[in-house]
Enzyme design. Sequence first.
Site, PDB file in Angstrom:
ATOM      1  N   HIS A  53       0.830  -1.215   0.000  1.00 26.72           N
ATOM      2  CA  HIS A  53       0.000   0.000   0.000  1.00 26.72           C
ATOM      3  C   HIS A  53       0.866   1.266   0.000  1.00 26.72           C
ATOM      4  O   HIS A  53       0.433   2.312   0.466  1.00 26.72           O
ATOM      5  CB  HIS A  53      -0.984   0.006   1.183  1.00 26.72           C
ATOM      6  CG  HIS A  53      -2.082  -1.020   1.026  1.00 26.72           C
ATOM      7  ND1 HIS A  53      -3.213  -0.783   0.281  1.00 26.72           N
ATOM      8  CD2 HIS A  53      -2.194  -2.287   1.476  1.00 26.72           C
ATOM      9  CE1 HIS A  53      -3.983  -1.870   0.314  1.00 26.72           C
ATOM     10  NE2 HIS A  53      -3.380  -2.798   1.020  1.00 26.72           N
ATOM     11  N   ASP A  55       2.578   2.058  -3.020  1.00 24.97           N
ATOM     12  CA  ASP A  55       2.760   2.515  -4.415  1.00 24.97           C
ATOM     13  C   ASP A  55       1.916   3.739  -4.733  1.00 24.97           C
ATOM     14  O   ASP A  55       2.411   4.727  -5.272  1.00 24.97           O
ATOM     15  CB  ASP A  55       2.573   1.388  -5.448  1.00 24.97           C
ATOM     16  CG  ASP A  55       1.206   0.726  -5.470  1.00 24.97           C
ATOM     17  OD1 ASP A  55       0.402   0.949  -4.533  1.00 24.97           O
ATOM     18  OD2 ASP A  55       0.939  -0.020  -6.434  1.00 24.97           O
ATOM     19  N   LEU A 142      -1.933 -11.944  -6.525  1.00 26.38           N
ATOM     20  CA  LEU A 142      -0.712 -12.224  -7.295  1.00 26.38           C
ATOM     21  C   LEU A 142      -0.753 -11.510  -8.649  1.00 26.38           C
ATOM     22  O   LEU A 142       0.031 -11.796  -9.541  1.00 26.38           O
ATOM     23  CB  LEU A 142      -0.523 -13.728  -7.478  1.00 26.38           C
ATOM     24  CG  LEU A 142      -0.399 -14.547  -6.186  1.00 26.38           C
ATOM     25  CD1 LEU A 142      -0.273 -16.034  -6.491  1.00 26.38           C
ATOM     26  CD2 LEU A 142       0.799 -14.077  -5.360  1.00 26.38           C
ATOM     27  N   SER A 143      -1.710 -10.605  -8.807  1.00 25.25           N
ATOM     28  CA  SER A 143      -1.771  -9.705  -9.959  1.00 25.25           C
ATOM     29  C   SER A 143      -2.071 -10.380 -11.289  1.00 25.25           C
ATOM     30  O   SER A 143      -1.402 -10.141 -12.295  1.00 25.25           O
ATOM     31  CB  SER A 143      -0.476  -8.901 -10.100  1.00 25.25           C
ATOM     32  OG  SER A 143      -0.433  -7.973  -9.087  1.00 25.25           O
ATOM     33  N   SER A 145      -4.632  -9.615 -12.912  1.00 23.87           N
ATOM     34  CA  SER A 145      -5.159  -8.532 -13.766  1.00 23.87           C
ATOM     35  C   SER A 145      -4.020  -7.835 -14.511  1.00 23.87           C
ATOM     36  O   SER A 145      -4.111  -7.609 -15.720  1.00 23.87           O
ATOM     37  CB  SER A 145      -5.974  -7.535 -12.943  1.00 23.87           C
ATOM     38  OG  SER A 145      -5.192  -6.914 -11.951  1.00 23.87           O
ATOM     39  N   GLU A 177      -6.250  -0.123 -16.370  1.00 26.47           N
ATOM     40  CA  GLU A 177      -6.959  -0.597 -15.170  1.00 26.47           C
ATOM     41  C   GLU A 177      -7.621   0.568 -14.425  1.00 26.47           C
ATOM     42  O   GLU A 177      -8.739   0.448 -13.934  1.00 26.47           O
ATOM     43  CB  GLU A 177      -6.003  -1.382 -14.259  1.00 26.47           C
ATOM     44  CG  GLU A 177      -6.745  -2.093 -13.151  1.00 26.47           C
ATOM     45  CD  GLU A 177      -6.099  -3.387 -12.674  1.00 26.47           C
ATOM     46  OE1 GLU A 177      -5.257  -3.965 -13.385  1.00 26.47           O
ATOM     47  OE2 GLU A 177      -6.459  -3.837 -11.576  1.00 26.47           O
ATOM     48  N   ASP A 189       1.890  -3.443  -9.692  1.00 25.36           N
ATOM     49  CA  ASP A 189       1.582  -4.730 -10.315  1.00 25.36           C
ATOM     50  C   ASP A 189       2.016  -4.757 -11.782  1.00 25.36           C
ATOM     51  O   ASP A 189       2.659  -5.704 -12.240  1.00 25.36           O
ATOM     52  CB  ASP A 189       0.078  -5.024 -10.220  1.00 25.36           C
ATOM     53  CG  ASP A 189      -0.392  -5.133  -8.774  1.00 25.36           C
ATOM     54  OD1 ASP A 189       0.462  -5.107  -7.867  1.00 25.36           O
ATOM     55  OD2 ASP A 189      -1.612  -5.232  -8.560  1.00 25.36           O
TER      56      ASP A 189
END
Length: 404
Positions: A53, A55, A142-143, A145, A177, A189
């Site tokens: 948290h 970034d 684990l990203s 997306s 995104e 990510d």
Amino acid sequence: MTTSTRPAAIERSALAPGAMRGALAAVEPRAAADPGAIRVVRAPGRVNLIGEHTDYNLGLVLPAAIDLEIRIAFVPTDDRRVELVSGGTGERAGFDLDAIGPRRGAWIDYVAGTAWALADAGIATRGLRGIIVSSLPTASGLSSSAALELASAWALADEPGGGVAPIELARTCQRAENAYVGVNCGLMDQFASACGVAGDAVLLDCRSLEFRPIALPLATHTLVVIHTGSTRSLTTSQYNVRRAQCEAAAAALATSDPAIQSLRDVTPAMLPRIRDLVGDDAFRRSRHVVTENERVADTIEALATGDIAALGRLWAASHASLRDDFEVVSPELDALVEIASAVPGVAASRMTGAGFGGCTINLVERGAVSDLRTAVDARYRARTGLQPRVYAVDAVDGAGIVAG
Ligand code: ADP
Ligand code: MG
């Protein structure tokens, strides 16, 4: 058997280029007619080693791209039409590059959003028919997306990687995104999936966008991801609340000190002032972010000097801060960290990703991985009723073309 060290063999073998070509040819006549035209691209998921948290507060993060990934096999077309089959479900979806339209509330949004963001960045795109195959658990922190966005970018762009630096491609995918899918995520990510370095973690300064590889003690240790068996819940709304609290704290400080543009500009010595300016919740969110940035810097130092004991203390402090101050640690994540931390040879353990379910990351002595698996098998399910999954992972390179 409640755990496995790797994704099931069938998943891993399904990602081999030959298998992907066959799978595409089975659903796409153009690919069957001209197998030589088939291309395969890949984009990895990521674990964040520390810096959670931070970034979107323009701080420091230390992710590694991992060998759980998304691949797309496709044939390029000149008809401006994109059609993809999701290998997991067999579901087919598509869109026209010249009339992408608004988001639909489905997985194709990540692909359509990437096409939109590429075009908006002036990067030429092409139509395609393809199939997505993934070994990456979805909605697990684990990203998947970001991996889907980066794999899509490599497939859709006319030139390899869009002809831009990987971090630029990451920013374009983040925009997809944020602005198209509607998730207000930071850059970590997409950065990790785009810029990963085999065998290393990568330190990113989210304010300057400078980054550099950080060596991991992989001669003696292994990275182990453990999935709680619970997908994340309440994530988007709670994520947005946390983000707003961080922004409110920075804005409150900025009224008396205009140099403060984000929590990145806040030092631990300034925290008492935040306590006077905002409510207790926003104060504790801020304390997490400010101290977490320090822990990332200290982790870099510990890795440089080989101080594994310090690394263990830093990850434990990060986990406690995410639990007590940022309040994103589910009981399941807490249980996994507690169980892992009690296993001799587990050097460091903490939750990874946004929280509210998902996965933990563990740095484990090579000889202790099976003991960790045994401990999780014996204790986690009895405690939570959930089925864990244990993945020993390698750090891999960022997204690109799969040869062969
Ligand atoms: P995370 O990025 O932590 O895995 P997100 O909620 O951000 O979780 O993204 C998960 C979403 O990404 C899924 O709900 C789906 O829409 C999309 N997605 C991920 N992997 C695939 C895949 N293999 N095929 C289709 N869609 C996928
Ligand atoms: Mg995501």
